[in-house]
Motif scaffolding. Structure first.
Motif, PDB file in Angstrom:
ATOM      1  N   GLY A  99      -9.781  25.043   0.247  1.00 37.65           N
ATOM      2  CA  GLY A  99     -11.007  25.192   0.900  1.00 37.65           C
ATOM      3  C   GLY A  99     -11.336  23.714   1.554  1.00 37.65           C
ATOM      4  O   GLY A  99     -12.418  23.646   2.349  1.00 37.65           O
TER       5      GLY A  99
ATOM      6  N   ARG B 167     -10.226  21.499   5.450  1.00 38.62           N
ATOM      7  CA  ARG B 167     -10.505  22.300   6.548  1.00 38.62           C
ATOM      8  C   ARG B 167     -11.393  21.125   7.454  1.00 38.62           C
ATOM      9  O   ARG B 167     -12.137  20.183   6.989  1.00 38.62           O
ATOM     10  CB  ARG B 167     -11.808  23.339   6.570  1.00 38.62           C
ATOM     11  CG  ARG B 167     -11.232  24.573   5.928  1.00 38.62           C
ATOM     12  CD  ARG B 167     -12.147  25.762   6.139  1.00 38.62           C
ATOM     13  NE  ARG B 167     -11.668  26.942   5.666  1.00 38.62           N
ATOM     14  CZ  ARG B 167     -12.202  27.700   4.719  1.00 38.62           C
ATOM     15  NH1 ARG B 167     -13.302  27.040   3.995  1.00 38.62           N
ATOM     16  NH2 ARG B 167     -11.679  28.784   4.205  1.00 38.62           N
TER      17      ARG B 167
ATOM     18  N   VAL C 222     -11.985  35.429   6.101  1.00 38.16           N
ATOM     19  CA  VAL C 222     -11.958  34.052   6.551  1.00 38.16           C
ATOM     20  C   VAL C 222     -10.990  33.712   7.986  1.00 38.16           C
ATOM     21  O   VAL C 222     -10.503  32.763   8.061  1.00 38.16           O
ATOM     22  CB  VAL C 222     -11.314  33.012   5.536  1.00 38.16           C
ATOM     23  CG1 VAL C 222     -12.134  33.592   4.038  1.00 38.16           C
ATOM     24  CG2 VAL C 222     -10.056  33.961   5.003  1.00 38.16           C
TER      25      VAL C 222
ATOM     26  N   ASP D 127     -10.900  30.513  10.286  1.00 32.68           N
ATOM     27  CA  ASP D 127     -10.620  29.346   9.661  1.00 32.68           C
ATOM     28  C   ASP D 127      -9.457  29.541   8.589  1.00 32.68           C
ATOM     29  O   ASP D 127      -9.385  29.085   7.366  1.00 32.68           O
ATOM     30  CB  ASP D 127     -11.704  28.515   9.158  1.00 32.68           C
ATOM     31  CG  ASP D 127     -11.212  27.030   9.076  1.00 32.68           C
ATOM     32  OD1 ASP D 127     -10.058  26.585   9.300  1.00 32.68           O
ATOM     33  OD2 ASP D 127     -12.021  26.287   8.550  1.00 32.68           O
ATOM     34  N   MET D 128      -8.273  30.252   9.063  1.00 36.46           N
ATOM     35  CA  MET D 128      -7.333  30.502   8.062  1.00 36.46           C
ATOM     36  C   MET D 128      -6.228  29.652   8.250  1.00 36.46           C
ATOM     37  O   MET D 128      -5.135  29.926   8.643  1.00 36.46           O
ATOM     38  CB  MET D 128      -6.853  32.094   8.295  1.00 36.46           C
ATOM     39  CG  MET D 128      -5.782  32.635   7.327  1.00 36.46           C
ATOM     40  SD  MET D 128      -5.345  34.233   7.682  1.00 36.46           S
ATOM     41  CE  MET D 128      -6.975  35.190   7.580  1.00 36.46           C
TER      42      MET D 128
ATOM     43  N   PRO E   5      -5.316  33.565   1.795  1.00 35.68           N
ATOM     44  CA  PRO E   5      -6.640  33.452   1.063  1.00 35.68           C
ATOM     45  C   PRO E   5      -6.526  33.889  -0.408  1.00 35.68           C
ATOM     46  O   PRO E   5      -5.567  35.067  -0.539  1.00 35.68           O
ATOM     47  CB  PRO E   5      -7.734  33.947   1.804  1.00 35.68           C
ATOM     48  CG  PRO E   5      -7.081  35.016   2.573  1.00 35.68           C
ATOM     49  CD  PRO E   5      -5.754  34.419   2.832  1.00 35.68           C
TER      50      PRO E   5
ATOM     51  N   ASN F 230     -17.079  32.268   1.915  1.00 35.32           N
ATOM     52  CA  ASN F 230     -15.840  32.620   2.503  1.00 35.32           C
ATOM     53  C   ASN F 230     -14.848  31.564   2.421  1.00 35.32           C
ATOM     54  O   ASN F 230     -14.071  31.362   3.105  1.00 35.32           O
ATOM     55  CB  ASN F 230     -16.233  32.642   4.237  1.00 35.32           C
ATOM     56  CG  ASN F 230     -16.842  33.874   4.627  1.00 35.32           C
ATOM     57  OD1 ASN F 230     -16.613  34.882   3.766  1.00 35.32           O
ATOM     58  ND2 ASN F 230     -17.474  34.084   5.696  1.00 35.32           N
ATOM     59  N   SER F 231     -14.905  30.707   1.081  1.00 37.41           N
ATOM     60  CA  SER F 231     -13.895  29.843   0.840  1.00 37.41           C
ATOM     61  C   SER F 231     -12.592  30.456   0.499  1.00 37.41           C
ATOM     62  O   SER F 231     -12.575  31.602  -0.379  1.00 37.41           O
ATOM     63  CB  SER F 231     -14.483  29.031  -0.255  1.00 37.41           C
ATOM     64  OG  SER F 231     -13.296  28.210  -0.754  1.00 37.41           O
ATOM     65  N   ASP F 232     -11.647  29.960   0.702  1.00 40.43           N
ATOM     66  CA  ASP F 232     -10.251  30.424   0.278  1.00 40.43           C
ATOM     67  C   ASP F 232      -9.835  29.658  -0.967  1.00 40.43           C
ATOM     68  O   ASP F 232      -8.659  29.617  -1.264  1.00 40.43           O
ATOM     69  CB  ASP F 232      -9.061  30.617   1.348  1.00 40.43           C
ATOM     70  CG  ASP F 232      -8.735  29.243   2.080  1.00 40.43           C
ATOM     71  OD1 ASP F 232      -7.999  29.107   2.874  1.00 40.43           O
ATOM     72  OD2 ASP F 232      -9.723  28.317   1.688  1.00 40.43           O
TER      73      ASP F 232
END
Length: 543
Positions: free
Chosen positions: A75, A78, A228, A231-232, A236, A312-314
């Motif tokens: 995360g 990014r 997500v 911004d993948m 995730p 929405n954080s991976d």
């Protein structure tokens, strides 16, 4: 954008620096049949972690595992989340590293430098810093510096007459240009699995290959991927689709291989940069720590249990190096095996750690340039090198057979140019089993078919020796203030030629500069003392 007449930034009377030879001369010597083709040199670093600027995207096809990629959670990697890290990486990879190699580039092979930003002020700073660094070179050895926005805008032909590109590391954006050697071949040559299979005397090694790839990213995979998708960068955590199942299965194969491996051992990812992506495991506790770093489960990663479920954080508690690494395996690059894990024996009781630099010709011959000793921090990150000029003939004789084998190997894959190998020396032959089965006291633990961080040292031999300095050391530093402040503080050493600035970049927003410097000493004891003085007044920088 031709010759550079920028004077030094202070009134200090800095000596003119003369190199023993230059990169431009070495490339002509490496391939006489191509000597009339004007090379453009792309000497920057690259990362798969973050974009290095608005016109310099991160690598995706050719992944590299540098410090941030290995150490940070998914995360954090990014562009929108980590502007400070992005700026730091750009300073190191787009300015410091190429300046360091530009210093030894010489005329006749323009050095292509990329801007860190798009504003007029940013571009003026980029140019000013680089030109000030090379201004101490004699006019006959100053490189031509060519500035452009990014890898997509390198000028061919025209006023610079560039016909072909030679490069330090593979950039995704170089595929459109005429190159001295193919991108796939260069990435392969620098991979750890290729070295293990090269026939060179490396430690005994096991390679854990990754099967297949996770498939294309997209909302069709599962609800988590859809959340997500904008911004993948990585598969995730929480993915319930085919990508997540593939990742789980491949990570399990790696974890199982590490669990079965007896200590001590060394684990590496395929493409390490600056010492990152390497773990030396000497105890069962270190092995357990490594396993936790490779593949974490919810609640195992300190400080992550309280993360919001709605951000929405991976990076939601199921994270680790393998998530970042294996997410980089795609249909486009699977043939390169970028996700492979290399597990090798630890070289037992090494008595010396050498960085041997040489020129590999297109005919497969080796031209020895120098042998330095490596400096690393407690985490195995490279932080500099030292060289003893009085020992170079002896070291040449010691390593001549080994570098000849290495030069022949890289030439078979179409590469010519600078090469560096890291060699661990044991007291006697056969203390550590080699992958080839041959008894040897010289174990090649890394090979870099590119300009190495220590390459400037042997090319500065004449400069230091004529001043009675038989040793020199190069390293990176962070300092408060700017170049003028540093020059004023170390005026005596700089004016005497005992110290050189190989690269410099000032961030006036935070009042800090990053730099590469070289310090000379009369002998090893004197060099150690002088380097310690500089280190005490500065802060350490790793890549």
């Amino acid at each position: 954008m031709g010759s550079i007449d920028t004077p030094p930034l202070t009134a200090a009377q800095l000596p003119t620096i003369n190199l023993d030879t230059t990169l431009a001369e070495l490339y002509r010597r490496a391939s006489p049949k191509n000597a009339d083709r004007k090379l453009g040199l792309v000497l920057c670093g690259v990362t798969s972690a973050l974009d290095l600027g608005p016109d310099f995207p991160h690598n995706t096809k050719y992944p590299y595992q540098d410090g941030p990629f290995v150490a940070l959670h998914a995360g954090e990697l990014r562009n929108s989340n980590n502007r400070a890290l992005q700026k730091s990486l750009a300073t190191k990879y787009v300015s410091l590293i190429p300046q360091r190699d530009a210093f030894i580039a010489g005329p006749g092979a323009p050095v292509i430098l990329f801007h860190q930003g798009r504003t007029a002020a940013q571009r003026a700073r980029d140019r000013r810093e680089a030109e000030a660094t090379v201004a101490v070179l004699g006019t006959e050895q100053r490189p031509e510096l060519v500035f452009c926005a990014g890898p997509a805008s390198i000028p061919l032909g025209g006023e610079h007459g560039i016909a072909q590109i030679a490069y330090k590391v593979v950039l995704d954006g170089l595929a459109r240009y005429p190159l001295t050697h193919p991108l796939d071949a260069h990435w392969f040559l620098n991979s750890k699995a290729a070295l293990a299979r090269s026939g060179l005397p490396t430690p005994r090694t096991r390679i854990v290959e990754i099967e297949g790839h996770g498939g294309a990213a997209g909302s069709a995979c599962c609800a988590r991927c859809a959340a997500v998708e904008t911004d993948m960068r990585f598969i995730p955590a929480g993915c319930t689709g085919g990508r997540g199942r593939w990742l789980e299965a491949q990570a399990a194969r790696v974890v199982e291989a590490v669990e079965r491996q007896p200590v001590p051992f060394v684990l590496k990812t395929q493409q390490t940069f600056g010492g990152a992506g390497t773990w030396v495991v000497r105890s069962e506790q270190q092995k357990q720590d490594l396993l936790r770093d490779l593949w974490r489960r919810r609640g195992e990663a300190e400080g992550q249990e309280e993360e919001s479920e709605n951000d929405n954080s991976d990076n939601d508690g199921d994270d680790g190096i393998l998530r970042r690494l294996l997410s980089q395996v795609t249909a486009e690059n699977r043939h390169l095996h970028p996700g492979s894990i290399i597990i090798s024996d630890l070289v037992a009781d090494a008595v010396a750690d050498y960085g041997v630099t040489f020129l590999a010709t297109d005919a497969g011959e080796a031209v020895f340039l120098g042998a330095s000793e490596q400096l690393t921090d407690p985490d195995n990150a490279w932080i500099g090198s030292t060289i003893n000029f009085s020992r170079q003939q002896k070291l040449h004789d010691k390593f001549a057979p080994l570098i000849q084998r290495a030069a022949a190997w890289v030439a078979r894959h179409g590469y010519y140019g600078p090469v560096g190998i890291d060699v661990l020396e044991t007291r006697t032959s056969g203390e550590t089993a080699s992958a080839t089965g041959e008894p040897t006291a010289h174990h090649v633990v890394d090979l870099n078919a590119r300009t190495s961080g220590s390459l400037a040292l042997p090319l500065l031999c004449g400069h230091f020796v004529e001043r009675g300095l038989q040793c020199a050391g190069s390293f990176s530093v962070a300092v408060d203030g700017g170049r003028r402040d540093f020059v004023d503080a170390w005026r005596a050493e700089l004016e005497a030629g005992r110290m050189l600035i190989l690269s410099w970049y000032e961030d006036d927003e935070v009042g800090e500069s990053l730099a590469d410097v070289v310090v000379g000493g009369e002998d090893e004891r004197d060099l150690k003392r002088r380097m310690a003085r500089v280190r005490e007044a500065t802060r350490e920088v790793t890549f």
